[in-house]
Design an enzyme around this catalytic site. Structure first.
Site, short mmCIF file in Angstrom:
data_model
loop_
_atom_site.label_atom_id
_atom_site.label_comp_id
_atom_site.label_asym_id
_atom_site.label_seq_id
_atom_site.Cartn_x
_atom_site.Cartn_y
_atom_site.Cartn_z
N SER A 158 34.75 34.95 37.36
CA SER A 158 33.53 35.44 37.99
C SER A 158 32.41 35.56 36.96
O SER A 158 32.06 34.59 36.32
CB SER A 158 33.82 36.76 38.71
OG SER A 158 32.85 37.01 39.70
N ASP A 178 36.09 33.54 44.67
CA ASP A 178 36.09 34.32 43.43
C ASP A 178 37.46 34.44 42.77
O ASP A 178 38.44 34.84 43.41
CB ASP A 178 35.54 35.72 43.74
CG ASP A 178 35.07 36.45 42.50
OD1 ASP A 178 35.91 36.72 41.63
OD2 ASP A 178 33.87 36.75 42.40
#
Length: 281
Positions: free
Chosen positions: A52, A167
């Site tokens: 991320s 993610d």
């Protein structure tokens, strides 16, 4: 090469150091502070894994082997600059389309590829269909970053090689295991998960999604960082209870990263000394 020659070569080299830069939205600015401290103390990084926000900082550092220029970019970002990067998507797909943001990130990492990096890099994403961890090691860095930051509900999934990716923090918030597999003798993990109670008075769609994600990351991180390893140092770089993980004009997290890294510096240096002593000829 004989086993004896290989053994002597191992004993005469410096330890390979890997760093895992975790997920955590704006709290990921702490990665900049951590890398500043490591640079200042001449602790080289040989491998990087990022999830991320960690994938953005990791990609930049892997390309440039310095962090000051990225810090200058971040410090000069105003709230208005950040608002200009928001392009709302169809409500049925996500809150933000992410195209403007990715154009901005593309400029920061110069639209380069994994083959352009000076430090080996692995970016983590999650296969939306299978739930499996996806390790991205080749192709355009912007594509990999887009997949790794695609927080469900906030950004739409990214498509790479026919896979829908979201993610990486869902499956591996602080990917210490990845840099270890890459060949690191000493692993530094920068963990941004929130440990404490968070008071939420007015829940909305954004902070509800973010809090749910924080809870998931916390549980996953406890499993991944549970290994007892004298050559693994985990820097807890999130001491606040801030939930607004997209308030990127809040630069105090860089200072938090500096402070957390300085607190762990004796442990890092000790691990390096112990490794050298153990592997001394």
């Amino acid at each position: 090469m004989t086993k004896k020659t290989k053994s002597l070569k191992m004993k005469n080299r410096e330890p390979k150091i890997g760093i895992a830069l975790g997920s955590g939205g704006v709290k990921g600015l702490a990665h900049i502070g951590v890398l500043k401290v490591l640079e200042k103390n001449n602790i080289p990084i040989d491998f990087i894994s990022g999830t991320s926000i960690g994938s953005i900082v990791g990609a930049y550092y892997a390309l440039n082997k310095e962090i000051n220029s990225l810090e200058k970019i971040v410090i000069h970002l105003s709230k208005y600059d950040l608002i200009k990067l928001i392009d709302f998507a169809s409500p049925l797909k996500s809150l933000i389309a992410g195209n403007k943001l990715m154009n901005f990130i593309g400029k920061i990492i110069e639209n380069k590829s994994f083959s352009d990096t000076q430090i080996p890099l692995v970016i983590i994403a999650t296969d939306m269909c299978t739930g499996e961890e996806i390790q991205i090691k080749k192709g355009k860095l912007t594509d990999a970053v887009r997949a790794s930051i695609s927080l469900p509900g906030i950004f739409p999934p990214a498509k790479i090689n026919g896979k829908l990716l979201i993610d990486g923090g869902i499956v591996n918030p602080t990917p210490v295991d990845i840099v270890k597999k890459m060949g690191a003798d000493i692993v530094i993990g920068v963990d941004l998960t929130m440990k404490q109670y968070v008071k939420i008075e007015n829940p909305n769609i954004a902070n509800t999604i973010m809090r749910a994600f924080e809870i998931l990351r916390n549980k996953t991180t406890k499993i991944n960082l549970n290994e007892k390893n004298p050559y693994m140092i985990v820097i807890q770089a999130n001491k606040s209870n801030v939930l607004d993980t997209y308030n990127f004009h809040n630069h105090e997290f860089i200072d938090e990263g500096v402070k957390a890294a300085e607190e762990c510096l004796p442990k890092i240096k000790k691990a390096i000394r112990n490794w050298k002593k153990k592997n001394k000829k």
